[in-house]
Design a protein around this motif. Structure first.
Motif, PDB file in Angstrom:
ATOM      1  N   LYS A 146     -19.090  -4.120 -15.514  1.00 49.06           N
ATOM      2  CA  LYS A 146     -18.934  -2.698 -15.255  1.00 49.06           C
ATOM      3  C   LYS A 146     -18.482  -2.004 -15.681  1.00 49.06           C
ATOM      4  CE  LYS A 146     -19.301  -5.098 -10.505  1.00 49.06           C
ATOM      5  NZ  LYS A 146     -18.459  -5.092  -9.213  1.00 49.06           N
ATOM      6  N   GLN A 147     -17.520  -2.161 -16.690  1.00 49.35           N
ATOM      7  CA  GLN A 147     -16.646  -1.078 -17.508  1.00 49.35           C
ATOM      8  C   GLN A 147     -17.591  -0.151 -18.671  1.00 49.35           C
ATOM      9  OE1 GLN A 147     -13.101  -3.193 -19.314  1.00 49.35           O
ATOM     10  NE2 GLN A 147     -12.426  -1.234 -20.407  1.00 49.35           N
TER      11      GLN A 147
ATOM     12  N   ARG B 183     -20.654  -0.324 -18.196  1.00 51.56           N
ATOM     13  CA  ARG B 183     -21.770   0.786 -17.602  1.00 51.56           C
ATOM     14  C   ARG B 183     -21.021   2.046 -16.893  1.00 51.56           C
ATOM     15  NH1 ARG B 183     -26.141   0.233 -14.188  1.00 51.56           N
ATOM     16  NH2 ARG B 183     -26.673   2.356 -13.627  1.00 51.56           N
ATOM     17  N   ARG B 184     -19.550   2.204 -16.353  1.00 48.98           N
ATOM     18  CA  ARG B 184     -19.170   3.231 -16.062  1.00 48.98           C
ATOM     19  C   ARG B 184     -18.487   4.338 -17.570  1.00 48.98           C
ATOM     20  NH1 ARG B 184     -15.911  -0.618 -13.495  1.00 48.98           N
ATOM     21  NH2 ARG B 184     -14.436  -0.229 -14.785  1.00 48.98           N
ATOM     22  N   HIS B 185     -18.267   3.751 -18.716  1.00 46.14           N
ATOM     23  CA  HIS B 185     -18.035   4.246 -19.977  1.00 46.14           C
ATOM     24  C   HIS B 185     -19.343   5.036 -19.893  1.00 46.14           C
ATOM     25  CE1 HIS B 185     -16.445   5.526 -23.700  1.00 46.14           C
ATOM     26  NE2 HIS B 185     -18.097   4.605 -23.989  1.00 46.14           N
TER      27      HIS B 185
ATOM     28  N   ASP C  61     -21.726   5.968 -17.882  1.00 47.63           N
ATOM     29  CA  ASP C  61     -22.105   6.840 -17.034  1.00 47.63           C
ATOM     30  C   ASP C  61     -21.862   8.381 -17.579  1.00 47.63           C
ATOM     31  OD1 ASP C  61     -23.542   5.622 -15.762  1.00 47.63           O
ATOM     32  OD2 ASP C  61     -22.448   5.096 -14.719  1.00 47.63           O
ATOM     33  N   SER C  62     -19.914   7.833 -18.041  1.00 45.64           N
ATOM     34  CA  SER C  62     -19.558   9.061 -18.309  1.00 45.64           C
ATOM     35  C   SER C  62     -19.885  10.339 -19.585  1.00 45.64           C
ATOM     36  CB  SER C  62     -17.582   8.762 -18.535  1.00 45.64           C
ATOM     37  OG  SER C  62     -17.179   8.011 -19.566  1.00 45.64           O
ATOM     38  N   THR C  63     -20.147   9.117 -20.772  1.00 44.80           N
ATOM     39  CA  THR C  63     -20.406   9.488 -21.732  1.00 44.80           C
ATOM     40  C   THR C  63     -21.845  10.849 -21.890  1.00 44.80           C
ATOM     41  OG1 THR C  63     -19.374   7.754 -23.084  1.00 44.80           O
ATOM     42  CG2 THR C  63     -21.471   9.149 -23.778  1.00 44.80           C
TER      43      THR C  63
END
Length: 354
Positions: free
Chosen positions: A294-295, A297-299, A301-303
């Motif tokens: 999940k982390q 994925r969040r990283h 998604d923010s890139t």
């Protein structure tokens, strides 16, 4: 299981040398009619009745001729025995003159009779050709004892009869050796011996009857054997059909059972595979792994991917413009960067677990 009972044709198997069963008669009625017609013209041996009659007549004629020849042969041998006995007695002791004359005349008459038998020597069977052209009448006329034949016969017949009686008695004693014949007088014993031909004829007929009965028994046994053989074949065929029927039915039941068992086993294997799949997923995606994913994925998604993608495309185009030799360096660099990233991720995970 029922087996059809077979009945044989009552007359054909007895009147002809054939073996026809009831089944054969039912299958071939025209052939049975033909055999019935032949049974009126043939004997039980398969010979035509006309030919059989001629053969029986020829046999009877031959029997009579043979009996006459045997009688003459018996008399001839008895005469030879008398002359031989006379020669032996003459060598051992002195014989009266009258007896010597009798046997000399008998020998000369016998010699004349023997010569008469050799006169007819024509190879083609004609009667007009004889040995040296002689005839029986000429030989008889030259016989010095032709006038004394009756007196010779009168003296000879008792001697022949006496010798024949002794031989008949001896033969009868040999034939009827089980009973005591020593106490019977000579006339009674000879009377019994004279009945020997009738006794032998009855025994011969009795043996022929027994032989005929044995042949009938053998034929009946053969017919019974073939009947049992046919019944056995029918029984085996019926058993084979029953075995095939039950085997196919049981095979079908076994196939159904095996099919159901395979379906159940397939379902069980499918469930086991699903359980293993779930277990693998559970072992792979633990709580910590899910949190890390999940982390990531969040990283991700923010890139900003678009600008980096454009920059990467420009760099790749620049790399392509450099030449083919630079591609291997780029690929090696990419592999090193990927390895560095993996090691960084592993260090991060190791720090989390510690």
């Amino acid at each position: 299981m029922a087996v059809a009972e077979e009945t044989e044709p009552p007359d054909l198997n007895l009147n002809l040398p054939v073996h026809i069963t009831g089944r054969d008669a039912q299958k071939n009625p025209e052939f049975v009619k033909l055999l019935s017609t032949l049974s009126h013209r043939l004997t039980h041996t398969g010979v035509s009745k006309g030919l059989h009659k001629d053969v029986e007549q020829a046999k009877e004629q031959m029997r009579r001729e043979k009996a006459a020849w045997l009688q003459m042969s018996a008399l001839y041998h008895e005469l030879e025995d008398l002359l031989l006995d006379y020669d032996i007695r003459r060598q051992e002791a002195e014989v009266p003159i009258a007896e010597s004359q009798f046997y000399r005349a008998l020998r000369e008459c016998l010699t004349t009779a023997e010569i008469c038998e050799y006169l007819e020597c024509s190879p083609d069977g004609r009667k007009d050709v004889t040995l040296l052209g002689l005839t029986r009448e000429q030989l008889q006329q030259n016989n010095p004892h032709r006038k004394d034949l009756k007196s010779l016969q009168k003296k000879l017949v008792p001697l022949i009869e006496e010798k024949l009686k002794k031989k008949c008695t001896a033969v009868f004693s040999f034939h009827d050796s089980s009973s005591s014949l020593s106490g019977d007088p000579g006339e009674l014993l000879f009377a019994k011996a004279s009945q020997l031909p009738l006794v032998l004829e009855r025994e011969r007929l009795d043996l022929e009857e027994k032989r005929r009965l044995l042949l009938q028994d053998r034929a009946a046994r053969d017919r019974q054997f073939w009947q049992y053989y046919q019944i056995l074949l029918q029984t085996l065929e019926s058993l084979e059909r029953i075995v095939k029927h039950h085997r196919l039915r049981s095979q079908l039941e076994n196939n159904n059972i095996i099919s159901e068992w395979l379906v159940q086993r397939f379902d069980a294997m499918e469930l086991k595979i699903k359980v293993v799949e779930v277990q693998v997923l559970c072992d792979t995606y633990t709580a910590d792994t899910v949190a890390a994913l999940k982390q990531i994925r969040r990283h991700l998604d923010s890139t900003p991917y678009d600008s980096e993608y454009a920059q990467s495309v420009q760099q790749l185009q620049a790399y392509r413009s450099v030449g083919m030799g630079f591609d291997s360096l780029v690929q090696e660099y990419g592999r090193l960067q990927e390895a560095i990233e993996n090691k960084k991720w592993g260090l991060i995970e190791l720090q989390k677990t510690c």
